[in-house]
Structures are given as C-alpha cells and as structure tokens.
Motif scaffolding. Structure first.
Motif, short mmCIF file in Angstrom:
data_model
loop_
_atom_site.label_atom_id
_atom_site.label_comp_id
_atom_site.label_asym_id
_atom_site.label_seq_id
_atom_site.Cartn_x
_atom_site.Cartn_y
_atom_site.Cartn_z
N SER A 99 0.84 -1.19 0.00
CA SER A 99 0.00 0.00 0.00
C SER A 99 0.87 1.24 0.00
CB SER A 99 -0.91 0.01 1.24
OG SER A 99 -1.76 -1.12 1.24
N ASP A 100 0.30 2.34 -0.48
CA ASP A 100 1.07 3.58 -0.45
C ASP A 100 0.92 4.24 0.92
OD1 ASP A 100 -1.42 4.79 -0.37
OD2 ASP A 100 -1.38 5.43 -2.47
N CYS A 101 1.40 5.47 1.02
CA CYS A 101 1.41 6.14 2.32
C CYS A 101 0.01 6.38 2.87
CB CYS A 101 2.15 7.48 2.21
SG CYS A 101 1.36 8.64 1.07
N CYS A 102 -0.99 6.42 1.99
CA CYS A 102 -2.36 6.71 2.43
C CYS A 102 -3.20 5.45 2.57
CB CYS A 102 -3.02 7.68 1.45
SG CYS A 102 -2.09 9.21 1.23
N GLY A 103 -2.59 4.30 2.47
CA GLY A 103 -3.32 3.05 2.62
C GLY A 103 -3.97 2.53 1.37
N HIS A 104 -3.75 3.21 0.23
CA HIS A 104 -4.32 2.74 -1.03
C HIS A 104 -3.45 1.62 -1.58
CE1 HIS A 104 -5.63 7.13 -1.02
NE2 HIS A 104 -6.70 6.42 -0.74
N PRO A 105 -4.04 0.51 -2.00
CA PRO A 105 -3.22 -0.61 -2.49
C PRO A 105 -2.54 -0.27 -3.81
CG PRO A 105 -5.56 -1.03 -2.86
CD PRO A 105 -5.48 0.21 -2.03
N ILE A 106 -1.29 -0.67 -3.94
CA ILE A 106 -0.59 -0.59 -5.21
C ILE A 106 -1.04 -1.78 -6.04
CG2 ILE A 106 1.67 -0.67 -6.32
CD1 ILE A 106 2.81 0.69 -3.85
N ALA A 107 -1.40 -1.53 -7.29
CA ALA A 107 -2.12 -2.54 -8.08
C ALA A 107 -1.33 -3.81 -8.31
CB ALA A 107 -2.54 -1.94 -9.42
N SER A 108 -0.01 -3.74 -8.36
CA SER A 108 0.76 -4.93 -8.70
C SER A 108 2.08 -4.90 -7.96
CB SER A 108 1.01 -4.99 -10.22
OG SER A 108 1.84 -3.91 -10.60
N PRO A 109 2.76 -6.04 -7.88
CA PRO A 109 4.10 -6.04 -7.29
C PRO A 109 5.00 -5.06 -8.01
CG PRO A 109 3.30 -8.27 -7.61
CD PRO A 109 2.32 -7.36 -8.30
N ASP A 110 6.02 -4.60 -7.29
CA ASP A 110 6.88 -3.55 -7.83
C ASP A 110 7.93 -4.17 -8.74
OD1 ASP A 110 7.87 -1.09 -8.26
OD2 ASP A 110 8.29 -0.61 -6.18
N LEU A 111 7.60 -4.26 -10.01
CA LEU A 111 8.50 -4.87 -10.98
C LEU A 111 8.36 -4.16 -12.32
CD1 LEU A 111 6.53 -6.75 -12.98
CD2 LEU A 111 6.47 -8.16 -10.93
N ASP A 112 9.32 -4.43 -13.19
CA ASP A 112 9.28 -3.90 -14.55
C ASP A 112 9.73 -4.99 -15.50
OD1 ASP A 112 9.26 -1.30 -16.37
OD2 ASP A 112 11.02 -2.47 -16.90
N GLU A 123 -2.47 -1.86 -15.76
CA GLU A 123 -2.72 -1.44 -14.38
C GLU A 123 -2.32 -2.53 -13.40
OE1 GLU A 123 -6.75 -0.13 -14.14
OE2 GLU A 123 -6.38 1.66 -15.33
N GLY A 124 -2.65 -3.76 -13.68
CA GLY A 124 -2.25 -4.84 -12.80
C GLY A 124 -1.36 -5.83 -13.50
N SER A 125 -0.90 -5.51 -14.69
CA SER A 125 -0.08 -6.44 -15.45
C SER A 125 0.85 -5.66 -16.36
CB SER A 125 -0.96 -7.39 -16.28
OG SER A 125 -1.80 -6.63 -17.14
N GLY A 142 9.38 -9.87 -27.07
CA GLY A 142 10.70 -10.48 -27.19
C GLY A 142 10.68 -11.54 -28.26
N PRO A 143 11.76 -12.32 -28.37
CA PRO A 143 11.86 -13.30 -29.46
C PRO A 143 10.79 -14.38 -29.43
CG PRO A 143 13.65 -13.54 -27.88
CD PRO A 143 12.97 -12.26 -27.56
N ALA A 144 10.27 -14.72 -28.24
CA ALA A 144 9.24 -15.77 -28.16
C ALA A 144 7.85 -15.23 -28.42
CB ALA A 144 9.29 -16.46 -26.80
N GLY A 145 7.68 -13.91 -28.35
CA GLY A 145 6.37 -13.32 -28.55
C GLY A 145 6.08 -12.28 -27.49
N LEU A 146 4.80 -12.04 -27.25
CA LEU A 146 4.34 -11.02 -26.32
C LEU A 146 4.14 -11.66 -24.95
CD1 LEU A 146 3.55 -8.06 -26.06
CD2 LEU A 146 1.22 -8.69 -26.70
N LEU A 147 5.00 -11.31 -24.00
CA LEU A 147 4.97 -11.90 -22.66
C LEU A 147 4.22 -10.98 -21.72
CD1 LEU A 147 6.13 -14.40 -21.13
CD2 LEU A 147 8.02 -12.91 -20.42
N MET A 148 3.38 -11.56 -20.86
CA MET A 148 2.55 -10.78 -19.95
C MET A 148 2.66 -11.37 -18.56
SD MET A 148 -1.51 -9.92 -20.37
CE MET A 148 -2.39 -8.88 -19.20
N THR A 149 2.76 -10.51 -17.54
CA THR A 149 2.88 -10.99 -16.17
C THR A 149 2.13 -10.07 -15.22
OG1 THR A 149 4.42 -11.63 -14.41
CG2 THR A 149 5.01 -9.71 -15.72
N ASP A 150 1.68 -10.65 -14.09
CA ASP A 150 1.14 -9.88 -12.99
C ASP A 150 2.04 -10.00 -11.77
OD1 ASP A 150 0.76 -12.48 -12.25
OD2 ASP A 150 -1.31 -12.23 -11.56
N GLY A 151 3.25 -10.53 -11.97
CA GLY A 151 4.19 -10.71 -10.89
C GLY A 151 4.13 -12.08 -10.27
#
Length: 467
Positions: free
Chosen positions: A94-107, A440-442, A447-456
């Motif tokens: 959650s952020d400083c105000c208690g609002h949930p961050i939509a997804s794990p912190d990754l890129d 927003e959550g993903s 890449g070479p294998a195609g379009l990769l999608m993750t939610d963490g």
C-alpha cells in the motif's frame, strides 16, 4: 522493450503525471523509454564499477504453451507459460495513504535476445534483475548497486517523515549494438497526493543479469531521459542542452556535434537506429517584427502589433552523430509554434510527430531517417503504447481494459498496421479474467518468443501467428 519519448517539459507534463499515477505498471506504456513516460505534446525549446552475476539457478523446464491451431488466422495465440523458477516478486503493498498498489513492484522488458524483469524490494531496498531467453527459463542476477538512492532516501526521510515506501520506475530501457541500458529512479508517494523522487541512475548490461552503474561524472554530462539506443550505438543530449553525446557500449561516451543552427532554431531528443541517428526540431522560416512605437496618450503608449515569427518542423539525419543533413518533410507549413519529436518504432523504422498551429498533428514514418512519408494512423501510437524487440513493433490500444478488449497490431514491411486477432484466452490463466487490467495490474513485453505478460505471479505468452 518499450519505446519512449524523452522528457516531460512544458504542456507535455500532464503525460508524466498520468504515468506517475500508474507508475507500478508498464503495460504498453513506456520512456523511456522506450523508457519514460511517453507521449503527449511537448513544449518547444529553443570508469565504471562492474559486478559479477550470482550463479544462475539450474535451468527450469521450458515453457509448454498449448498448441496454436494451425488454421488460425494471423494474430496472437495466448497460452500459459509452464516454468519452474520464475522471478520472485514481493506481494502488493500500500502507499502512504493506505491505497493498495495494483501490482508487485517490478518492470518487464523485452529485447532481441529475450526478456528482463527488474524486481524492487522496497523493504530491503534491493533491486534484482532476472533474465530469460524465452519467458519460461529464468535466471537471477546480482542486485544492482543502488547506494546513491539509499543515501538520498536516508537524507530525505530526516525531513520528510511521512515517506513510507517508494516505487521503482524505469524511465528508459534501450538496446545498443551489444549492450542494454536502463535509466530509472524511485518515486516516493507522500501525503495529500505529493511525492518525492530520487535522482536518475543509469546501468548497462550485456546479458540482462550483470549490470554496471554509469560513472557519476559521465552521468552528470548527460540528460539521461534523452538516451536512445540502436544498432548504430547510443546517443543522448547533454545535460546543458547544447551538445550531443555518443557511445558504442553505454559506459564510455564521447561528444558529437549538433547540426548548424540559427539563433532561433531548436532541436529535441535524438534517436538511434540501424541507419544512423535522427534529430527532430524546428527551424525559423520567417522572422518576427519588433513592436513599432506609436503616439503617446494620457493612457500610455501604443503601437502596431508585431508580426510573429514563423517556424517549420525539421529533421536532421547523421550516420555518425557529428555530420548532419536536414531532410525533407512533406506537407509542412510555417507556424507560430512547432513541437516535434521522434518515436523509434524499432531498429528499422521511425515515426515523427509535429504539433503546429494546425488542428491535427503532422505525422511521418521513415525506414532510413532520410526519406519521410506522411501518415495519419499514429494518433494512438504517439501516446507511447509501442512495444519492440528491436526487429518488430507491436502497437496496443485499450490500456486499462481486460486483455480480450485490448487490440493489437503489428507494423508491416511498409510501416502499415496489421491488426492481430486473439485466440487461446482461457479462464484458467493465472490472471485472466480478473481485475488486473492491462497496464494497471499487469505488464507486457515483446521479445523473441512473442508477447509476454505478467502480474508478478505468473506469465502468459502471446505467440505471433503470421500467414
């Protein structure tokens, strides 16, 4: 790799605010860059430390996607990626105000030789890279050196007591002739919608696992968000705005040259691609008049209204970053304002956009940086929803919707958009359908294998089917 328009000056700043509001996601967004927040119009404007990777885990099973129907038309066929070891992402916070961050912190990023995922553990202040050639077999690298951020955070928290957590933001992810370059910072939400940011830092890697930080003195000379990579090398504007810098490996930089400019001409951020380098800007076409004095009266003086200066969009091309030629742009006309930039679609295609006094933006594409053709399909592209692995470009429309509602198109050999239908979506996929909407959550990466999608927590792969 997500393409990026660099910088957020002037009235283009609202795009950065939008990107910051959803900074935990990457989706089809960029910056930036390619990293950075991308897209809305910009205002016109006249020795390293190497690290050894940790031993990689033993290879995990290769992805086992469900077979794509042989009779399927051109499109994307989605399937779950069955893998053993996957990047370990922290649980959503959650952020400083208690609002949930939509997804794990990754890129998640894609490039010509695979995929890279950066996982930021805010509690441990640790940034770990993971790399995979196919989206299924992942290896962990050594944590990136983030000592500069740690020092900045320690100092900031003495004066900003309500700073509770920070979010990792990639401002640019670029692929050069043989190396990757990443520009990033930490975004720290504060109370009442305010925020605090760390400095921009730059790292370079040859494999996505072992990352070296750019020398601080070199970093000071560059404007990091302007860095662009391609097979011709890396190119950037100087921090003072009056120079061009070039590098073949992202670590050692040398000064290039700007084209010959008039006192009222201007240039923006350059791009690198297979045919060299391109530089957008504006050239003075007609000088403006100085106000002429008029008769005085008790109410003060007045005079004739000055005729405004008029400009035209311009693009310069160079094979070496030092010797530039101005190229022809069809359909331009003098305008009081010109705001132009270039999107690197992939290593073989560029898209140029110019905002002028006209009601609609001017748009051109080029495969060599010298011959430009006017187009009118780029309205959804310049917002930055372009994914590339260097050789291919994928455009996605419909950020913020479920995957089935997002439309994808591939850029063809003549830089035309080829719509791609979607098949294979099933309810037993790790995060489809649910509240985690694309962007927003993903996150998505091409890449070479195609379009990769993750939610963490898991991956799905969109294999590109061609006739």
């Amino acid at each position: 790799m997500k393409t990026a328009s660099s910088g957020t000056r002037g009235w283009r700043g609202w795009a950065m605010l939008l990107a910051v509001a959803t900074v935990a996601m990457a989706g089809c967004m960029a910056a930036g860059r390619s990293g950075s927040a991308k897209g809305a119009p910009r205002a016109s404007s006249t020795a390293t430390t190497s690290m050894s990777p940790t031993p990689s885990p033993s290879p995990s099973p290769s992805p086992s996607p469900s077979p794509a129907p042989s009779s399927s038309p051109s499109g994307l066929h989605w399937s779950k990626v069955q893998s053993g070891t996957i990047p370990a992402a922290p649980s959503p916070t959650s952020d400083c105000c208690g609002h949930p961050i939509a997804s794990p912190d990754l890129d998640l990023e894609g490039w010509s030789r695979g995929y890279v995922e950066f996982v930021w553990d805010d509690a441990a202040q640790a940034l770990r890279p993971w790399a995979s050639p196919d989206g299924g077999n992942w290896s962990a690298g050594k944590n990136l050196a983030t000592g500069t951020w740690e020092a900045e955070l320690a100092n900031a928290r003495t004066s900003v007591p309500d700073m509770s957590s920070c979010i990792f933001v990639v401002d640019g992810f670029q692929e050069g002739p043989s190396d990757l370059l990443m520009v990033a910072h930490l975004y720290c939400p504060l109370a009442c919608g305010d925020h605090w940011d760390t400095s921009l830092q730059v790292w370079v890697s040859s494999d996505g696992l072992d990352w070296s930080a750019l020398n601080p003195e070199t970093l000071k000379a560059l404007y990091p968000r302007s860095i662009s990579g391609g097979s011709s090398g890396f190119i950037a504007r100087g921090s003072a705005g009056g120079a061009i810098w070039l590098s073949s490996d992202g670590l050692t930089w040398r000064e290039g040259s700007l084209p010959q400019l008039g006192p009222q001409d201007s240039v923006e951020d350059p791009v690198s691609f297979a045919s060299g380098f391109a530089l957008p800007g504006a050239v003075l076409e007609t000088p403006g008049d100085q106000p002429s004095p008029g008769p005085q009266s008790c109410g003060g003086g007045y005079g004739t209204s000055p005729r405004p200066a008029l400009y035209v969009p311009a693009i310069w091309w160079s094979a070496d970053g030092s010797n530039w030629t101005r190229e022809t742009l069809p359909g331009t006309s003098p305008s009081e304002r010109v705001d132009s930039w270039i999107e690197r679609l992939d290593d073989h295609a560029l898209l140029a956009i110019a905002y002028t006094d006209a009601s609609e933006p001017l748009e051109w594409v080029s495969a060599d940086g010298r011959n430009w053709r006017a187009v009118d399909w780029a309205s959804s592209v310049w917002m930055g929803n372009i994914l590339t692995d260097g050789d291919r470009s994928l455009v996605c429309d419909g950020l913020g919707f479920e995957l089935a509602k997002v439309s994808f198109s591939l850029l063809g050999p003549n830089l035309e958009r080829i719509p791609l239908g979607q098949t294979g979506l099933t309810s037993d996929m790790p995060f489809y359908p649910n509240a985690n909407t694309v962007g927003e959550g993903s996150q998505l990466a091409l890449g070479p294998a195609g379009l990769l999608m993750t939610d963490g927590q898991g991956f799905v792969l969109g294999t590109i089917l061609l006739p």
